[in-house]
Each structure stands twice: as C-alpha cells, then as structure tokens.
Write a protein that holds these residues in place. Structure first.
Motif, PDB file in Angstrom:
ATOM      1  N   PRO A  35     -26.050 -13.296  -6.130  1.00  0.00           N
ATOM      2  CA  PRO A  35     -24.742 -13.653  -5.554  1.00  0.00           C
ATOM      3  C   PRO A  35     -24.375 -12.733  -4.396  1.00  0.00           C
ATOM      4  N   SER A  36     -23.580 -13.263  -3.488  1.00  0.00           N
ATOM      5  CA  SER A  36     -23.126 -12.444  -2.353  1.00  0.00           C
ATOM      6  C   SER A  36     -21.827 -11.717  -2.685  1.00  0.00           C
ATOM      7  N   LYS A  37     -21.128 -12.216  -3.724  1.00  0.00           N
ATOM      8  CA  LYS A  37     -19.874 -11.581  -4.148  1.00  0.00           C
ATOM      9  C   LYS A  37     -19.750 -11.692  -5.663  1.00  0.00           C
ATOM     10  N   LEU A  38     -19.190 -10.648  -6.264  1.00  0.00           N
ATOM     11  CA  LEU A  38     -18.982 -10.641  -7.710  1.00  0.00           C
ATOM     12  C   LEU A  38     -17.587 -10.105  -7.998  1.00  0.00           C
ATOM     13  N   THR A  39     -16.789 -10.903  -8.704  1.00  0.00           N
ATOM     14  CA  THR A  39     -15.450 -10.480  -9.110  1.00  0.00           C
ATOM     15  C   THR A  39     -15.473 -10.145 -10.589  1.00  0.00           C
ATOM     16  N   ILE A  40     -15.138  -8.900 -10.926  1.00  0.00           N
ATOM     17  CA  ILE A  40     -15.104  -8.457 -12.322  1.00  0.00           C
ATOM     18  C   ILE A  40     -13.684  -8.633 -12.837  1.00  0.00           C
ATOM     19  N   VAL A  41     -13.523  -9.505 -13.821  1.00  0.00           N
ATOM     20  CA  VAL A  41     -12.218  -9.787 -14.418  1.00  0.00           C
ATOM     21  C   VAL A  41     -12.244  -9.252 -15.850  1.00  0.00           C
ATOM     22  N   PHE A  42     -11.231  -8.484 -16.229  1.00  0.00           N
ATOM     23  CA  PHE A  42     -11.241  -7.871 -17.560  1.00  0.00           C
ATOM     24  C   PHE A  42      -9.841  -7.815 -18.152  1.00  0.00           C
ATOM     25  N   THR A  43      -9.789  -7.744 -19.460  1.00  0.00           N
ATOM     26  CA  THR A  43      -8.525  -7.590 -20.176  1.00  0.00           C
ATOM     27  C   THR A  43      -8.372  -6.134 -20.631  1.00  0.00           C
ATOM     28  N   GLU A  44      -7.167  -5.778 -21.049  1.00  0.00           N
ATOM     29  CA  GLU A  44      -6.881  -4.414 -21.497  1.00  0.00           C
ATOM     30  C   GLU A  44      -7.762  -4.044 -22.691  1.00  0.00           C
ATOM     31  N   PRO A  45      -8.508  -2.946 -22.594  1.00  0.00           N
ATOM     32  CA  PRO A  45      -9.317  -2.517 -23.744  1.00  0.00           C
ATOM     33  C   PRO A  45      -8.436  -1.933 -24.847  1.00  0.00           C
ATOM     34  N   LEU A  46      -8.948  -1.991 -26.073  1.00  0.00           N
ATOM     35  CA  LEU A  46      -8.235  -1.462 -27.228  1.00  0.00           C
ATOM     36  C   LEU A  46      -8.880  -0.155 -27.662  1.00  0.00           C
ATOM     37  N   VAL A  47      -8.037   0.851 -27.968  1.00  0.00           N
ATOM     38  CA  VAL A  47      -8.511   2.123 -28.516  1.00  0.00           C
ATOM     39  C   VAL A  47      -7.986   2.220 -29.939  1.00  0.00           C
TER      40      VAL A  47
END
Length: 228
Positions: A35-47
C-alpha cells in the motif's frame, strides 16, 4: 516404578512438542501489493491494574491512549522507515465495529473502522487491547526429565535447572490485542490476535510496556506485503 514414571514423563514431552498450535493470524494470498498509505485506527487500551501504570508511566496515567498512540507511531515508523505514508486515528467504541472471521476452527474477533474512505489507502484496525501483569506457573520439565523428581543422582553442573523445583513461576506484563487490515476497497486482507509478554525477574518498568507494544507492531505487519 521410577523408570516407568520417567518414561511416561518423556512421552508426555514428546506429544506436547508435537501438538499443533492454534493459528494466530491470517493473510489473504491474493494480497500482494504494497500500500502507498496506511491509516492506523485504534480504540482506548485497557490497563487491568492502574497502579502499575501510575508507577511506570506516571505522566500518562490519565491519558494512556495518548501514550499508546505515540508508541504505535514510533514503532510503525521504525519498521516501515518512510516507505508508506502513515496516519493515526483514535476512535471510541462506536467508531469500531467488531466482526468475526476464522482460520479452520479458530475464531477471531476482527475490528473494522466504522468509517473508511475507500480509495484512500489501507486501514489497520486495532481493538480489544488489554495490558495485564501476570504470574504464570508451569512444570519445570528439566526437573522431571532429569530424574530429580524421582531421587535420581543428577549433577547440578550438568542440569542446574533440575534443582529449581517442581514448578517455575514467571512474571510478565502481557498485551492482548485484536487487529485487522483492509484494502482500498474496504475488503479485509489480514487479521489476527496477539498475546505478547515481556518477562521481568523482579520489578516491572516502563521498558516492559514499550517492549509489548513494539512486539505487537512487528507481528501485525511482519507477514504482510507492507514490509516488501
């Protein structure tokens, strides 16, 4: 009798070594382009234990999602080295759809961004991220295979682990995470679930948190055309 027990222990080790491990990821064979572009989408991690977070990463104790974003950014850029344009986006629970997929009989939770702009590069979705400190006890195979468990005369210089006891307790910080990658048409081309541990002997430190994220980032793209 002792000989019979030793033989049984050895046979158990052989079968344990031959057992087929459940798959942890899948990459579509049809995905071959970088890919020429990669968007990393994430949710709030839990501790799970917030006191650990306050001890090790005090300045982000009330904004852990920002620390996680900075670590993702640092680590993905370390491996991709400018070969792909990268973007990062944190979303709330409504911004991530959790679907399912499978490899043979192993089922995976596959996160999918609720909003993806088709034709604007690939998306890597990360969700269900949990950090937890654990102590894991397991049988000391050196102890049993050496014969120490049965009173055999074992030379400590040859197998000192045989004298560590019947069980070994390992301390570690674990990260659990689900992820999936989507192409420009919104089709899922890879997915996986990772369980990664950073072991420590006495006290957990900030570096254990960093090692967990780094290992996850590497695994999420190591087997894909992203690193071609």
């Amino acid at each position: 009798m002792k000989l019979k027990l030793i033989l049984l222990a050895a046979i158990a080790l052989i079968f344990a070594g031959c057992a087929k491990k459940a798959p942890t990821f899948s990459v579509a064979q049809t995905w071959t382009e970088k890919p020429s572009k990669l968007t990393i989408v994430f949710t709030e991690p839990l501790v799970e234990n917030e006191d650990d977070l306050k001890d090790d990463i005090e300045e982000y104790a009330n904004n852990f999602g920002e620390w996680f974003k900075l670590e993702l950014k640092k680590d993905y850029e370390t491996y991709i080295k400018g070969a792909i344009a990268l973007d990062y986006k944190k979303v709330d629970a409504e911004g991530m759809i959790i679907e399912t997929d499978h490899v043979d009989s192993t089922e995976f939770k596959t996160p999918k961004p609720a909003s993806m702009e088709q034709g604007n590069g690939y998306y890597l979705a990360i969700s269900n991220v949990i950090f937890t400190r654990r102590e894991d006890a397991h049988a000391n195979q050196a102890y049993y295979s050496s014969g120490a468990a049965f009173g055999a005369n074992v030379n400590p210089g040859q197998n000192s682990m045989a004298f560590a006891g019947e069980t070994i307790v390992e301390k570690g910080l674990w990260i659990y995470a689900d992820y999936a990658i989507y192409n420009q048409s919104g089709e899922r081309v890879a997915f996986g679930h990772e369980e990664i541990r950073s072991k420590f002997a006495y006290a957990m430190t900030r570096s254990d948190w960093e090692k967990c994220v780094l290992a996850f980032v590497k695994r999420s793209i190591a087997r894909t055309p992203i690193l071609k």
